[in-house]
Design a protein around this motif. Structure first.
Motif, PDB file in Angstrom:
ATOM      1  N   ILE A 138      99.999  60.727  62.964  1.00  0.00           N
ATOM      2  CA  ILE A 138      98.828  61.181  62.210  1.00  0.00           C
ATOM      3  C   ILE A 138      98.444  62.607  62.610  1.00  0.00           C
ATOM      4  N   SER A 139      98.523  62.887  63.922  1.00  0.00           N
ATOM      5  CA  SER A 139      98.200  64.239  64.411  1.00  0.00           C
ATOM      6  C   SER A 139      99.173  65.262  63.855  1.00  0.00           C
ATOM      7  N   LEU A 140     100.465  64.900  63.819  1.00  0.00           N
ATOM      8  CA  LEU A 140     101.476  65.809  63.298  1.00  0.00           C
ATOM      9  C   LEU A 140     101.250  66.089  61.819  1.00  0.00           C
ATOM     10  N   ILE A 141     100.947  65.027  61.055  1.00  0.00           N
ATOM     11  CA  ILE A 141     100.686  65.190  59.622  1.00  0.00           C
ATOM     12  C   ILE A 141      99.461  66.083  59.400  1.00  0.00           C
ATOM     13  N   ALA A 142      98.409  65.847  60.204  1.00  0.00           N
ATOM     14  CA  ALA A 142      97.188  66.647  60.082  1.00  0.00           C
ATOM     15  C   ALA A 142      97.469  68.119  60.387  1.00  0.00           C
ATOM     16  N   LEU A 143      98.301  68.356  61.420  1.00  0.00           N
ATOM     17  CA  LEU A 143      98.649  69.730  61.784  1.00  0.00           C
ATOM     18  C   LEU A 143      99.424  70.405  60.663  1.00  0.00           C
ATOM     19  N   ILE A 144     100.369  69.689  60.073  1.00  0.00           N
ATOM     20  CA  ILE A 144     101.156  70.246  58.971  1.00  0.00           C
ATOM     21  C   ILE A 144     100.257  70.600  57.796  1.00  0.00           C
ATOM     22  N   ILE A 145      99.304  69.714  57.482  1.00  0.00           N
ATOM     23  CA  ILE A 145      98.382  69.972  56.373  1.00  0.00           C
ATOM     24  C   ILE A 145      97.528  71.202  56.657  1.00  0.00           C
ATOM     25  N   ILE A 146      97.047  71.321  57.894  1.00  0.00           N
ATOM     26  CA  ILE A 146      96.208  72.458  58.266  1.00  0.00           C
ATOM     27  C   ILE A 146      96.987  73.767  58.157  1.00  0.00           C
ATOM     28  N   VAL A 147      98.221  73.768  58.683  1.00  0.00           N
ATOM     29  CA  VAL A 147      99.045  74.977  58.638  1.00  0.00           C
ATOM     30  C   VAL A 147      99.375  75.346  57.198  1.00  0.00           C
ATOM     31  N   PHE A 148      99.756  74.352  56.396  1.00  0.00           N
ATOM     32  CA  PHE A 148     100.092  74.610  54.992  1.00  0.00           C
ATOM     33  C   PHE A 148      98.888  75.153  54.236  1.00  0.00           C
ATOM     34  N   ASN A 149      97.722  74.545  54.469  1.00  0.00           N
ATOM     35  CA  ASN A 149      96.508  74.990  53.793  1.00  0.00           C
ATOM     36  C   ASN A 149      96.145  76.420  54.177  1.00  0.00           C
ATOM     37  N   SER A 150      96.344  76.756  55.447  1.00  0.00           N
ATOM     38  CA  SER A 150      96.035  78.102  55.910  1.00  0.00           C
ATOM     39  C   SER A 150      96.999  79.120  55.315  1.00  0.00           C
TER      40      SER A 150
END
Length: 237
Positions: free
Chosen positions: A8-20
């Motif tokens: 879940i943490s990895l998915i959240a990090l990927i979403i944050i990076v992609f969004n940024s």
């Protein structure tokens, strides 16, 4: 359970990076097509910046992407200079952006006078870079080898790190066209920055000779509301 938490943490990090990254891309696209007028006026980078201090100037209302602000003009300001550094790469803009980043959208390292007359000589003795730190500070780093034709006091008074606040999207588009080693002329106002609730965001420097965090600009940087920018023979306003 740990494996699920890690996933879940990895998915959240990927979403944050992609969004940024998407936000940074959209930010650049927004200002990618400025309109320029031609001008025959040659930029003279040998002269000192022109500053006319103001008293009781009216606030300028300013809308950032995330809030409303009030800019207090402290001086009319015009600077003609050689660009030695540029910072518009504010990665993770949505994560690490504070109120100051919401207003000042770009930084330029500028030199003028004797420093700007010979680029080869300048870069042989002084190295420049403009960066944003993890602690939100936006700083011009320059390293002098101590053996140049110019003394230390002359160098420090002819280098500026200027935070640019564009008056409109076309001005911002023009600012984004600037590259290192361009000769530019930038007109506008030195401003103090407040939120729309009168909370102080930043004071501008009012002198080219201040050099540290005890200065009025809390680091000697100019906060400039830009109404017009000239790059070579092109002008954006």
């Amino acid at each position: 359970m740990f494996n699920w938490f890690g996933k879940i943490s990895l998915i959240a990090l990927i979403i944050i990076v992609f969004n940024s990254m998407l936000g940074d891309l959209l930010f650049r696209v927004k200002y990618s097509f400025p309109k320029a007028s031609s001008i025959e006026h040659v930029i003279d980078i040998s002269k000192e910046p022109i500053q006319i201090n103001l008293q009781d100037a009216k606030y300028i209302k300013y809308r950032g992407e995330n809030g409303l602000y009030a800019l207090k003009p402290q001086a009319e300001y015009s600077i003609s200079a050689l660009v030695t550094a540029k910072n518009s790469n504010f990665w993770f803009r949505d994560i690490m952006r504070g109120k100051f980043d919401d207003v000042a959208l770009l930084d330029l390292g500028l030199v003028w006078g004797d420093l700007a007359q010979d680029k080869k000589e300048l870069y042989r003795h002084i190295k420049f870079s403009s960066k944003k730190t993890l602690g939100q500070a936006r700083i011009l780093y320059y390293r002098w080898d101590g053996t140049s034709p110019w003394g230390k006091s002359y160098i420090t008074s002819h280098i500026a790190h200027t935070h640019m606040i564009p008056a409109n999207p076309n001005v911002m588009g023009g600012l984004l066209q600037i590259k290192k080693n361009d000769v530019v002329k930038i007109d506008g106002y030195l401003v103090d920055i407040y939120t729309d609730k009168s909370e102080l965001v930043a004071y501008t420097s009012m002198s080219r000779s201040d050099t540290n965090a005890s200065s009025r600009g809390s680091g000697a940087c100019e906060d400039m509301y830009v109404t017009q920018v000239q790059i070579g023979n092109k002008i954006y306003k």
